[in-house]
Design an enzyme around this catalytic site. Structure first.
Site, PDB file in Angstrom:
ATOM      1  N   GLY A  19     -68.129  26.452 -24.676  1.00  0.00           N
ATOM      2  CA  GLY A  19     -69.537  26.134 -24.417  1.00  0.00           C
ATOM      3  C   GLY A  19     -70.460  26.887 -25.360  1.00  0.00           C
ATOM      4  O   GLY A  19     -71.429  26.324 -25.883  1.00  0.00           O
ATOM      5  N   GLN A 194     -51.024  26.198 -34.193  1.00  0.00           N
ATOM      6  CA  GLN A 194     -50.232  25.103 -34.777  1.00  0.00           C
ATOM      7  C   GLN A 194     -49.848  24.087 -33.706  1.00  0.00           C
ATOM      8  O   GLN A 194     -49.985  22.875 -33.885  1.00  0.00           O
ATOM      9  CB  GLN A 194     -48.961  25.655 -35.419  1.00  0.00           C
ATOM     10  CG  GLN A 194     -49.205  26.596 -36.587  1.00  0.00           C
ATOM     11  CD  GLN A 194     -47.905  27.223 -37.092  1.00  0.00           C
ATOM     12  OE1 GLN A 194     -46.870  26.575 -37.090  1.00  0.00           O
ATOM     13  NE2 GLN A 194     -47.960  28.468 -37.500  1.00  0.00           N
ATOM     14  N   CYS A 383     -86.018  31.473  -4.862  1.00  0.00           N
ATOM     15  CA  CYS A 383     -85.522  30.498  -3.886  1.00  0.00           C
ATOM     16  C   CYS A 383     -85.163  31.201  -2.573  1.00  0.00           C
ATOM     17  O   CYS A 383     -86.053  31.587  -1.841  1.00  0.00           O
ATOM     18  CB  CYS A 383     -84.360  29.701  -4.480  1.00  0.00           C
ATOM     19  SG  CYS A 383     -84.118  28.122  -3.650  1.00  0.00           S
ATOM     20  N   GLY A 385     -84.436  34.146  -2.265  1.00  0.00           N
ATOM     21  CA  GLY A 385     -85.122  35.441  -2.363  1.00  0.00           C
ATOM     22  C   GLY A 385     -86.569  35.369  -1.889  1.00  0.00           C
ATOM     23  O   GLY A 385     -87.116  36.343  -1.368  1.00  0.00           O
ATOM     24  N   HIS A 517     -86.434  27.727  -9.090  1.00  0.00           N
ATOM     25  CA  HIS A 517     -85.509  28.554  -9.871  1.00  0.00           C
ATOM     26  C   HIS A 517     -86.003  28.628 -11.315  1.00  0.00           C
ATOM     27  O   HIS A 517     -85.466  27.930 -12.184  1.00  0.00           O
ATOM     28  CB  HIS A 517     -84.112  27.920  -9.885  1.00  0.00           C
ATOM     29  CG  HIS A 517     -83.378  28.030  -8.600  1.00  0.00           C
ATOM     30  ND1 HIS A 517     -82.536  29.088  -8.325  1.00  0.00           N
ATOM     31  CD2 HIS A 517     -83.358  27.232  -7.521  1.00  0.00           C
ATOM     32  CE1 HIS A 517     -82.010  28.924  -7.119  1.00  0.00           C
ATOM     33  NE2 HIS A 517     -82.492  27.806  -6.602  1.00  0.00           N
ATOM     34  N   GLU A 519     -85.452  30.608 -13.548  1.00  0.00           N
ATOM     35  CA  GLU A 519     -84.449  31.088 -14.523  1.00  0.00           C
ATOM     36  C   GLU A 519     -83.841  29.940 -15.332  1.00  0.00           C
ATOM     37  O   GLU A 519     -83.394  30.137 -16.455  1.00  0.00           O
ATOM     38  CB  GLU A 519     -83.338  31.891 -13.822  1.00  0.00           C
ATOM     39  CG  GLU A 519     -82.377  31.100 -12.937  1.00  0.00           C
ATOM     40  CD  GLU A 519     -82.874  30.898 -11.515  1.00  0.00           C
ATOM     41  OE1 GLU A 519     -84.094  31.031 -11.271  1.00  0.00           O
ATOM     42  OE2 GLU A 519     -82.044  30.591 -10.634  1.00  0.00           O
TER      43      GLU A 519
HETATM   44  N1  GLN Z   1     -80.215  28.186   1.071  1.00  0.00           N
HETATM   45  C1  GLN Z   1     -81.599  28.010   0.769  1.00  0.00           C
HETATM   46  C2  GLN Z   1     -82.041  26.558   0.891  1.00  0.00           C
HETATM   47  O1  GLN Z   1     -81.230  25.675   0.873  1.00  0.00           O
HETATM   48  C3  GLN Z   1     -81.919  28.535  -0.612  1.00  0.00           C
HETATM   49  C4  GLN Z   1     -81.306  27.749  -1.690  1.00  0.00           C
HETATM   50  C5  GLN Z   1     -81.283  28.460  -3.008  1.00  0.00           C
HETATM   51  O2  GLN Z   1     -81.519  29.669  -3.076  1.00  0.00           O
HETATM   52  N2  GLN Z   1     -80.977  27.753  -4.071  1.00  0.00           N
HETATM   53  O3  GLN Z   1     -83.215  26.300   0.978  1.00  0.00           O
END
Ligand code: GLN
Length: 559
Positions: A19, A194, A383, A385, A517, A519
């Site tokens: 990759g 090879q 998310c 978090g 997300h 990131e």
């Molecule tokens: N489990 C949580 C949800 O489904 C958070 C998902 C995640 O962090 N990608 O909403």
């Protein structure tokens, strides 16, 4: 110009970094001004990577179109600085599903439906379509697995036919193998290479370029030996030798002349590449002026690939701040038992709680969020978090004891995080979350709006992958207790309008959570604003920052 197709196959063993080689090769062509896209073929029968374990396969990368893909797609996006279009991760499952659908629909009339031509045609048309969607001059196709695998045969046959279909000068086969180094006898061994090239030939593909993974750059006699046994010219044999950081790979390959070899094989004019982005990134990675430590409080701490994009986003944010970002892996299950959380988090400059699923380690994450909030430690919640930060705030500031997400406690007295209404009708697990790019409307004056440089408020778009949301019923209570809702899903017909997209706290050095997300969109040349903000705040905490948190100027040049 006629579209050029480069096919990357692998041999000997998996995990050779195909990759990264694919992405690096793409970066070299992108640095010559071409529009490049990359396609990953995964010969497994799953439709996508969404239902697969991150601690076995690494993270599930989410594309703009909402596909849940192999993590290599993330490498492509970062190295090529592009959003790969839909259809860029092809699996056996997708191909057969479509062929069988067409057969049932009567599309093949009375033909016998077979691997050749029906399956191979489906594969070829998917590769062509992905390239067209990206408007690409150059399409690089990475075939997952190793040659000799039973399941990759239809794909190898399809790419073999490609040269027949579009011509020699428009196709290139690059084969990546392993040249082990035997310390006992002090030598590089070429035999596996090879054999691997012989296996590839047995399915009708003769590589134009042989690339080997090796400990060091190859001595000339080894290169010549590989050339002799594989009938590939010595100047078409390259080594992807171990380098301290993957961003050095494009530079190391260009230095060996890979770009030039590709140009002559594909009959492209010679162009001097602009590799400034990679040179700059490598310079900062090797000799940064500053250093911070961020706790990554997650679950899959034994498998760093499960957090690949997260780690990359931290790296990019570090590059933008001229700082090395050390990651302290904190398994949040262990935070549940300790009496003194300082023992685990007392030595870090910032805390990142990443996305995740399932109840394991949740209470530890909540403790980490509480620690960050009360001790003024910079906090970024992604998310899950963000959901964690909301649960903590609901319990400890609003006073809603037992507040939780229905994901972790279906009988919680206060379901401050709850299933999104549209999820109630969904029984299938695959591809049914709220996925891909969704807009967020940021409130004027918030830290997040400043970070995204929309200080007057405005819309930005980030990738999503979730089933749960902040329960709208509790939003007013949370707000009244001081939680700032910095972003919501803009009013749209149907799904999602008004959803809490992000939160923050005032009077705290940096406390930010996003349902998205970010990131996934972070790039070496353009870090994700919330991550750049976290690192700037972490540096500020050390007294080392040289700019205001939220100044939003993170561009570091372009390819
Ligand atoms: N489990 C949580 C949800 O489904 C958070 C998902 C995640 O962090 N990608 O909403």
């Amino acid at each position: 110009m006629h579209t050029k197709y480069i096919f990357v196959t692998g041999g000997v063993v998996s995990s050779l970094g195909k990759g990264v080689v694919t992405a690096s090769l793409g970066a070299l062509m992108r640095a010559r001004g071409y529009t490049v896209t990359a396609v990953k073929i995964d010969p497994y029968i799953n439709i996508d990577a969404g239902t697969m374990r991150p601690y076995e396969h690494g993270e599930v990368f989410v594309t703009a179109s909402g596909a849940e893909t192999d993590l290599d797609l993330g490498n492509y996006e970062r190295f090529l600085d592009l959003d790969v279009p839909a259809g860029s991760n092809i699996t056996t499952g997708q191909v057969y599903l479509e062929v069988i659908r067409k057969e049932r629909a009567g599309d093949y009339l009375s033909q016998t439906v077979q691997v050749i031509p029906h399956v191979t045609d489906e594969i070829k048309s998917r590769i062509i379509a992905a390239g067209e969607r990206a408007g690409a001059n150059i399409v690089i196709v990475e075939v997952g697995g190793t040659v000799g695998d039973i399941e990759s045969l239809p794909f190898l046959e399809a790419i073999r036919q490609f040269r027949f279909d579009v011509g020699d000068e428009h196709t290139l086969y690059l084969h990546l193998t392993l040249v082990p180094y035997l310390g006992t006898s002090n030598e590089f061994k070429t035999k596996p290479t090879q054999h691997s090239v012989a296996t590839l030939r047995s399915v009708g593909i003769s590589p134009d370029i042989v690339m080997v993974r090796s400990k060091d750059n190859l001595p000339e006699e080894i290169t010549r030996k590989i050339a002799l046994f594989t009938s590939v010219k010595p100047n078409r044999v390259f080594a992807s030798f171990d380098v301290p950081h993957v961003y050095e790979v494009p530079l190391a390959l260009e230095e060996q002349g890979l770009g030039k070899a590709v140009e002559s094989l594909l009959e492209l004019e010679h162009i001097h590449p602009n590799l400034g982005v990679w040179q700059h990134a490598v310079r900062v990675i090797k000799s940064p002026k500053k250093e911070v430590t961020i706790a990554l409080a997650g679950k899959y701490t034994v498998m760093p690939d499960a957090y690949l994009s997260m780690m990359e986003a931290l790296l990019h944010a570090g590059i933008a701040n001229d700082a090395r970002v050390n990651i302290k892996w904190v398994n949040t299950e262990s935070l549940e038992e300790v009496a003194q959380i300082e023992e685990h988090l007392g030595d870090v400059d910032g805390i990142l709680v990443p996305g995740g699923f399932g109840v394991r380690g949740i209470e530890g994450k909540i403790r980490a969020a509480e620690y960050a909030r009360t001790q003024g430690v910079p906090y970024l919640g992604i998310c899950l978090g963000m959901q964690i930060a909301v649960i903590e705030y609901a319990r400890n500031v609003v006073g809603l004891s037992g507040a939780n997400s229905t994901e972790f406690d279906p009988y919680a007295p206060h379901k401050v995080i709850d299933l999104m209404p549209e999820q109630l009708e969904t029984l299938d697990l695959g591809g049914t979350m709220r996925l891909g790019d969704w807009p967020m409307k940021l409130a004027a004056g918030t830290r997040l709006a400043k970070l995204y440089t929309v200080p007057q408020g405005g819309e930005v778009s980030e990738r999503h992958r979730h089933r749960y949301e902040v329960n709208p019923v509790y939003v007013e209570q949370l707000r009244a207790a001081g939680l700032i809702v910095s972003g919501v899903t803009p009013g749209m017909a149907g799904r999602g309008a008004g959803l809490v997209e992000s939160i923050e706290l005032s009077g705290h050095p940096f406390f930010v959570g996003l349902q998205a997300h970010p990131e996934f969109k972070s790039r070496p040349m353009r870090p994700s604003p919330p991550f750049a903000g976290l690192i700037a705040a972490a540096l500020l905490r050390q007294g080392a920052a040289d700019r205001e948190v939220g100044s939003g100027q993170w561009e570091v040049g372009s390819a």
